[in-house]
Design an enzyme around this catalytic site. Structure first.
Site, short mmCIF file in Angstrom:
data_model
loop_
_atom_site.label_atom_id
_atom_site.label_comp_id
_atom_site.label_asym_id
_atom_site.label_seq_id
_atom_site.Cartn_x
_atom_site.Cartn_y
_atom_site.Cartn_z
CB THR A 11 2.99 45.90 25.99
OG1 THR A 11 4.99 45.77 25.44
CG2 THR A 11 3.23 47.13 25.25
CG ASP A 12 7.20 43.28 28.40
OD1 ASP A 12 6.75 43.41 27.38
OD2 ASP A 12 7.70 42.70 29.32
CD GLU A 13 7.76 45.78 23.15
OE1 GLU A 13 8.10 46.99 22.99
OE2 GLU A 13 8.21 44.86 22.62
CE1 TYR B 255 2.53 47.99 20.27
CE2 TYR B 255 5.23 47.85 21.45
CZ TYR B 255 3.22 47.64 21.77
OH TYR B 255 2.93 46.60 22.47
CE LYS C 147 -0.82 48.29 23.82
NZ LYS C 147 -1.72 48.19 23.15
P1 NAD Z 1 -1.48 42.33 15.47
O1 NAD Z 1 -1.02 43.15 15.16
O2 NAD Z 1 -1.38 40.62 15.79
O3 NAD Z 1 -3.14 42.53 15.93
C1 NAD Z 1 -3.56 43.58 15.96
C2 NAD Z 1 -4.96 43.89 15.22
O4 NAD Z 1 -5.73 45.02 14.83
C3 NAD Z 1 -4.68 43.18 13.71
O5 NAD Z 1 -5.65 43.15 13.31
C4 NAD Z 1 -4.79 44.66 12.88
O6 NAD Z 1 -6.14 44.79 12.14
C5 NAD Z 1 -6.45 45.42 13.86
N1 NAD Z 1 -6.07 47.10 14.34
C6 NAD Z 1 -4.76 47.44 13.40
N2 NAD Z 1 -5.44 49.21 13.79
C7 NAD Z 1 -6.54 48.90 13.64
C8 NAD Z 1 -7.35 50.42 13.81
N3 NAD Z 1 -7.32 51.33 13.80
N4 NAD Z 1 -8.86 50.19 13.73
C9 NAD Z 1 -9.47 48.39 14.23
N5 NAD Z 1 -8.83 47.35 14.10
C10 NAD Z 1 -7.09 47.82 13.37
O7 NAD Z 1 -1.50 42.31 17.00
P2 NAD Z 1 -1.01 41.74 19.03
O8 NAD Z 1 0.39 40.84 18.72
O9 NAD Z 1 -2.52 40.43 18.54
O10 NAD Z 1 -1.72 42.37 19.84
C11 NAD Z 1 -3.12 42.89 20.24
C12 NAD Z 1 -2.46 43.51 21.36
O11 NAD Z 1 -1.71 43.20 21.84
C13 NAD Z 1 -1.94 44.81 20.98
O12 NAD Z 1 -2.30 46.25 21.73
C14 NAD Z 1 -0.65 45.23 21.60
O13 NAD Z 1 -0.04 45.86 21.75
C15 NAD Z 1 -0.96 44.37 22.59
N6 NAD Z 1 0.64 42.65 23.26
C16 NAD Z 1 1.04 42.40 21.98
C17 NAD Z 1 1.67 41.18 22.64
C18 NAD Z 1 2.60 40.46 21.74
O14 NAD Z 1 3.28 39.37 22.56
N7 NAD Z 1 1.99 40.36 20.38
C19 NAD Z 1 2.12 41.64 24.48
C20 NAD Z 1 1.98 42.52 25.32
C21 NAD Z 1 1.21 42.67 24.07
O1 DAU Z 2 6.85 42.69 25.11
C1 DAU Z 2 5.33 43.03 24.35
C2 DAU Z 2 6.06 42.98 23.61
O2 DAU Z 2 6.34 41.98 22.44
C3 DAU Z 2 4.46 43.24 22.66
O3 DAU Z 2 4.16 44.37 23.09
C4 DAU Z 2 5.14 43.52 20.99
O4 DAU Z 2 3.41 44.14 20.29
C5 DAU Z 2 5.33 42.52 20.74
O5 DAU Z 2 6.11 42.56 18.98
C6 DAU Z 2 6.66 41.83 21.29
O6 DAU Z 2 8.03 42.99 20.64
P1 DAU Z 2 9.52 42.54 20.32
O7 DAU Z 2 9.98 43.41 20.19
O8 DAU Z 2 10.01 41.80 21.74
O9 DAU Z 2 9.67 40.83 19.87
P2 DAU Z 2 9.29 40.34 18.06
O10 DAU Z 2 8.54 39.50 17.75
O11 DAU Z 2 9.48 41.81 16.88
O12 DAU Z 2 11.10 40.63 18.57
C7 DAU Z 2 11.46 39.51 19.63
C8 DAU Z 2 13.23 39.62 19.62
O13 DAU Z 2 13.79 38.95 18.74
C9 DAU Z 2 13.68 40.96 19.91
O14 DAU Z 2 14.78 40.86 20.66
C10 DAU Z 2 13.59 41.23 18.91
C11 DAU Z 2 14.14 39.80 18.24
N1 DAU Z 2 14.17 39.53 15.95
C12 DAU Z 2 12.74 40.00 15.87
C13 DAU Z 2 12.66 39.31 14.87
C14 DAU Z 2 11.42 40.00 13.83
C15 DAU Z 2 15.14 38.93 15.68
O15 DAU Z 2 16.33 38.46 16.39
N2 DAU Z 2 14.90 38.63 14.68
C16 DAU Z 2 14.21 38.89 13.65
O16 DAU Z 2 13.85 38.76 12.82
#
Ligand code: NAD
Ligand code: DAU
Length: 339
Positions: free
Chosen positions: A125-127, A153, A157
């Site tokens: 992730t970019d985080e 988190y 990562k």
């Molecule tokens: P999500 O939370 O929607 O899904 C995570 C999945 O992993 C779920 O199906 C969960 O059951 C499974 N899981 C959790 N723990 C596990 C374990 N111990 N063994 C096997 N399975 C397990 O997450 P997402 O948003 O789809 O993110 C997927 C990946 O992409 C993550 O690695 C996250 O860090 C990365 N990522 C997410 C975003 C975003 O915006 N959502 C952006 C950049 C990177």
């Molecule tokens: O940048 C990649 C990341 O993006 C991934 O690695 C993470 O898995 C993914 O969850 C996401 O992280 P963020 O923290 O950026 O996403 P989130 O949707 O939780 O929040 C997006 C922005 O919105 C953040 O600045 C917090 C804000 N927010 C979020 C929620 C849930 C609110 O203002 N209100 C809310 O209720």
């Protein structure tokens, strides 16, 4: 080829399984997922009967279970999406993030070493780069930006990324890492900003915006992320990191107002709530490396992607209503009740 996809019952992993089973009928996609609160078999329902798809319930931190799967499935490629992914949950309960995101990654890497693999890909992730200031729009994260994490988190990562790089160097494991910005699209769990705001707006509930809503995220339609990962595992150079993002920066308030406008709901639903501790201000990816080396560019502009996403939530109410009517109600009360 046999391709193991971990975390495929989640948001991005699920979209990736849909994409890969459709694009490569000759490959077999083996999805491994523990089915935590974020895993959902309904996400996989449309592909469960496909001959090139298999689902195995397992925990990536369970060494015996993972080794057994590698022995039986002999994967050529592993794409590790499985993770605890929600920043707010990592602030209230960090431990499970360390177990899945760090120990789980180390078990997957050990399995790859033991059984041999053509490519291990870590979905990061970019985080891991921390954040950028709001008053320096000229700054972007490149692959050379130092790791500098803010939340449990992102720290977990980043730890996983360091392990992947250590295995690549020490054991010559053919690994790649991608670091993507915020995704949005179908099957996004409604604890995250965009699906939470869509669900609340449709239910005429308050829309909880953290702080002043001025934080900036760089939004990417989930299918563009899937296409980028597919390119990296087939054409990317082992040992390399690739940033993925589409120069699509928006403040949270802009995103929330777009959702309300598209649904024809009033901005009076917006409620400002206590900020997230340690809240990262701005994420912004420089994607020039993946563009130059692999020819990737995002295909879906935000205006089109957000419309497609909202339409999906309107057409698939059962998918998210099943989620918010269950254990999620307790989570919501704990997270937002006294905020
Ligand atoms: P999500 O939370 O929607 O899904 C995570 C999945 O992993 C779920 O199906 C969960 O059951 C499974 N899981 C959790 N723990 C596990 C374990 N111990 N063994 C096997 N399975 C397990 O997450 P997402 O948003 O789809 O993110 C997927 C990946 O992409 C993550 O690695 C996250 O860090 C990365 N990522 C997410 C975003 C975003 O915006 N959502 C952006 C950049 C990177
Ligand atoms: O940048 C990649 C990341 O993006 C991934 O690695 C993470 O898995 C993914 O969850 C996401 O992280 P963020 O923290 O950026 O996403 P989130 O949707 O939780 O929040 C997006 C922005 O919105 C953040 O600045 C917090 C804000 N927010 C979020 C929620 C849930 C609110 O203002 N209100 C809310 O209720």
């Amino acid at each position: 080829m046999n391709i193991i996809v971990t975390g495929g019952a989640g948001f991005i992993g699920g979209n990736f399984c849909h994409y890969m089973t459709g694009k490569y009928p000759e490959d077999t996609i083996i999805c491994i997922d523990k089915l935590t609160y974020a895993g959902n078999m309904e996400t996989l329902a449309p592909i469960m009967e496909k001959p090139n798809f298999r689902f195995i319930r397992a925990d990536i931190a369970d060494r015996d279970a993972i080794y057994k799967i590698f022995e039986e499935e002999a994967p050529d490629i592993v794409v590790n999406f499985a993770a605890e992914s929600h920043v707010d949950r990592s602030i209230t309960d960090p431990e499970v993030f360390l177990r899945t995101n760090i120990i789980g990654t180390s078990v997957m890497l050990d399995a790859c070493r033991k059984y041999g693999i053509k490519r291990y890909h870590q979905v990061s992730t970019d985080e891991v780069y921390g954040d950028l200031p709001l008053d320096r729009p000229d700054l972007f994260f490149t692959e050379e930006t130092p790791i500098h994490t803010s939340s449990p988190y992102s720290a977990s990562k980043a730890s996983a990324d360091l392990l992947v790089q250590a295995y690549a160097r020490t054991y010559k494991l053919p690994c790649t890492i991608s670091r993507c910005s915020n995704n949005y699209g179908p099957y996004h769990f409604p604890e995250k900003l965009i699906p939470l705001m869509i669900a609340n707006a449709l239910n005429d509930k308050e829309l909880p915006v953290y702080g002043k809503g001025e934080n900036v995220r760089d939004w990417l339609y989930v299918e563009d992320h899937c296409i980028a990962i597919d390119l990296i595992i087939r054409k990317g150079t082992p040992g390399e990191v690739y940033n993925i993002g589409g120069h699509n920066e928006k403040t949270n308030l802009e995103v929330v107002k777009t959702v309300l406008a598209q649904l024809g709901k009033s901005e009076d639903l917006i409620t400002y709530v206590t900020d997230r501790p340690g809240h990262d201000m701005r994420y912004a990816i420089d994607p020039s490396k993946i563009h130059k080396e692999l020819g990737w560019l995002p295909a879906t502009p935000f205006e089109q992607g957000i419309k497609k996403t909202i339409d999906w939530y309107l057409e698939n109410r059962e998918w998210w209503e099943n989620i918010i009517s269950g254990e999620y109600a307790n989570y919501y009360e704990k997270m937002y009740g006294n905020r």
